[in-house]
Write a protein that holds these residues in place. Structure first.
Motif, mmCIF file in Angstrom:
data_model
loop_
_atom_site.group_PDB
_atom_site.id
_atom_site.type_symbol
_atom_site.label_atom_id
_atom_site.label_comp_id
_atom_site.label_asym_id
_atom_site.label_seq_id
_atom_site.Cartn_x
_atom_site.Cartn_y
_atom_site.Cartn_z
ATOM 1 N N PHE A 20 -16.121 -0.648 -3.134
ATOM 2 C CA PHE A 20 -15.816 0.535 -3.928
ATOM 3 C C PHE A 20 -17.034 0.980 -4.723
ATOM 4 N N LEU A 56 -12.587 5.906 1.239
ATOM 5 C CA LEU A 56 -11.857 4.673 0.960
ATOM 6 C C LEU A 56 -10.644 4.519 1.867
ATOM 7 N N ALA A 57 -10.016 5.625 2.237
ATOM 8 C CA ALA A 57 -8.866 5.552 3.139
ATOM 9 C C ALA A 57 -9.270 5.005 4.504
ATOM 10 N N TRP A 89 1.220 4.260 -2.781
ATOM 11 C CA TRP A 89 1.119 5.703 -2.553
ATOM 12 C C TRP A 89 2.311 6.453 -3.123
ATOM 13 N N GLY A 108 -10.290 1.186 3.791
ATOM 14 C CA GLY A 108 -9.182 0.334 3.359
ATOM 15 C C GLY A 108 -8.028 0.242 4.329
ATOM 16 N N ARG A 109 -8.219 0.682 5.587
ATOM 17 C CA ARG A 109 -7.124 0.575 6.559
ATOM 18 C C ARG A 109 -6.759 -0.884 6.807
ATOM 19 N N TYR A 114 -6.830 2.515 -4.183
ATOM 20 C CA TYR A 114 -7.731 1.744 -3.310
ATOM 21 C C TYR A 114 -8.633 0.823 -4.118
ATOM 22 N N ARG A 115 -9.028 1.262 -5.312
ATOM 23 C CA ARG A 115 -9.809 0.375 -6.172
ATOM 24 C C ARG A 115 -8.993 -0.860 -6.542
ATOM 25 N N GLN A 146 0.835 -1.203 0.000
ATOM 26 C CA GLN A 146 0.000 0.000 0.000
ATOM 27 C C GLN A 146 0.870 1.254 0.000
#
Length: 396
Positions: free
Chosen positions: A201, A249-250, A134, A253-254, A188-189, A130
């Motif tokens: 999503f 999403l953040a 980023w 998606g953790r 994230y998708r 992840q």
């Protein structure tokens, strides 16, 4: 010896041994077993096709919802400000889309690595990937944002009317800033799709569709103390909606881990992701860039031609969502098969993907043929069977 080789070897031995009293019984048993193997293979292929459809359907729906936002922007700009404003927006929008698809391809290179980490249930690897994602988002956005931001200046020598570029400058620059949150959304998708959780999503983006329309109206027309920004408001609306989606999403998606030790950044994994993603990005630009880049040429012909071309591309984008969804679903399923070292599953993924791709292509062709003339009449007033728009549609 593999099972199929053992089966053939035993059949050959029995055929040579004509005196065996059990030859007929054993041969019948072996042929029955072979039929069962064929049935099992067909069932595996059917099962894999269902898995691909279950994964691809929400991915396609996500793309359709995203395209729905784009269609909403185009329709509202055309209705509120006319074809000239739509053409001004189209130049910035389609240039943005070309570079956006390039960035999407690069970030998609994370998918096979993240899928393998999910299959292994390795939360630390998922968190590390992840972070690599980023870094990829920031690097790609830093490269692409200045190109979109300065587009009204470097597009002028190509013969586009200066007034058209000036009218769309604010929108184009807003879309340049939108690249950063949108590429974060793509990250994230990609992770949710790799984990075979695309419905999460889908729900988030579907909830944002009416919000996008509301922001468009308020920011373009103005409401109360909020001044009307004209076509620039559509770009600012896209920026706000993309940021909102990214924030949700953040939170969703953790990734939870039990380790307290720092997770080191792995540069070799970043380069591996880039090696996979860069060809995907180049391929995506080669596929859609020809059509999107044609908007720049259409804009040199006049606002009406550019507006007609925009409508065609929005419809084509809806159709393109299906093969793109199958591509992403196939990548995830193949990565899972590779991680499990299952040759039979790999074969089933390949065959099912090809068959589903051919079938969806035929459906897309039939759908486009059916809606071409009605859409041209509804949006721009061209009569059925004539006008410039119909020619563009036939090319699609």
């Amino acid at each position: 010896m593999p099972a199929d080789c053992h089966h053939k070897h035993l059949c050959a031995v029995l055929k040579m041994d004509g005196c065996s009293p059990f030859r007929g019984i054993i041969m019948n048993s072996l042929h029955t077993s072979s039929r069962h193997l064929d049935s099992a293979e067909k069932f595996a292929r059917f099962s894999e096709s269902r898995s691909l459809i279950r994964l691809a359907a929400p991915i396609a729906a996500i793309a359709l919802v995203s395209m729905g936002m784009s269609v909403t922007d185009a329709a509202m700009v055309a209705r509120m400000f006319g074809a000239d404003a739509l053409a001004a927006v189209a130049v910035g929008s389609d240039l943005y889309s070309i570079l956006y698809y390039f960035g999407v391809g690069i970030i998609s290179g994370l998918a096979p690595f993240y899928t393998a980490a999910v299959v292994r249930a390795d939360a630390i690897a998922q968190l590390r990937l992840q972070r690599i994602g980023w870094v990829s988002v920031v690097l790609v956005a830093a490269l692409l944002m200045p190109i979109v931001w300065s587009a009204p200046d470097w597009l002028r020598p190509m013969g586009i009317e200066p007034a058209l570029l000036a009218q769309g400058r604010g929108y184009t620059q807003a879309m340049a800033v939108t690249l950063l949150p949108m590429l974060g959304v793509v990250l994230y998708r990609t992770m949710l799709t790799a984990a075979e959780r695309p419905r999460v999503f889908l729900c988030v983006t579907l909830a944002m569709l009416p919000l996008n329309a509301a922001f468009n109206y308020v920011l373009m027309k103005g409401a109360g103390p909020i001044p009307g920004l004209g076509v620039t408001g559509a770009g600012v609306s896209s920026l706000l909606v993309a940021t909102a989606i990214l924030g949700v999403l953040a939170i969703i998606g953790r990734i939870k881990t039990t380790t307290s030790s720092p997770i080191r950044f792995n540069w070799s994994e970043l380069f591996a992701v880039m090696r996979v993603g860069l060809p995907i990005g180049i391929t995506a630009v080669a596929e859609v860039g020809v059509y999107l880049g044609a908007t720049i040429y259409a804009a040199t012909l006049g606002a009406t031609d550019a507006a007609a071309h925009v409508l065609v591309l929005r419809v084509a984008g809806v159709a393109y969502a299906i093969p793109m969804a199958l591509l992403q679903a196939s990548m995830v399923r193949m990565a899972r098969a590779e991680t499990l070292a299952d040759p039979a599953l790999q074969s089933a993924v390949i065959r099912s993907s090809i068959l589903l791709g051919l079938g969806s292509g035929l459906l897309v062709f039939a759908g486009l043929a059916a809606v071409a003339n009605p859409l041209s009449t509804a949006f721009l007033g061209y009569p059925s069977g004539g006008g410039r728009l119909t020619g563009f549609q036939r090319r699609c």
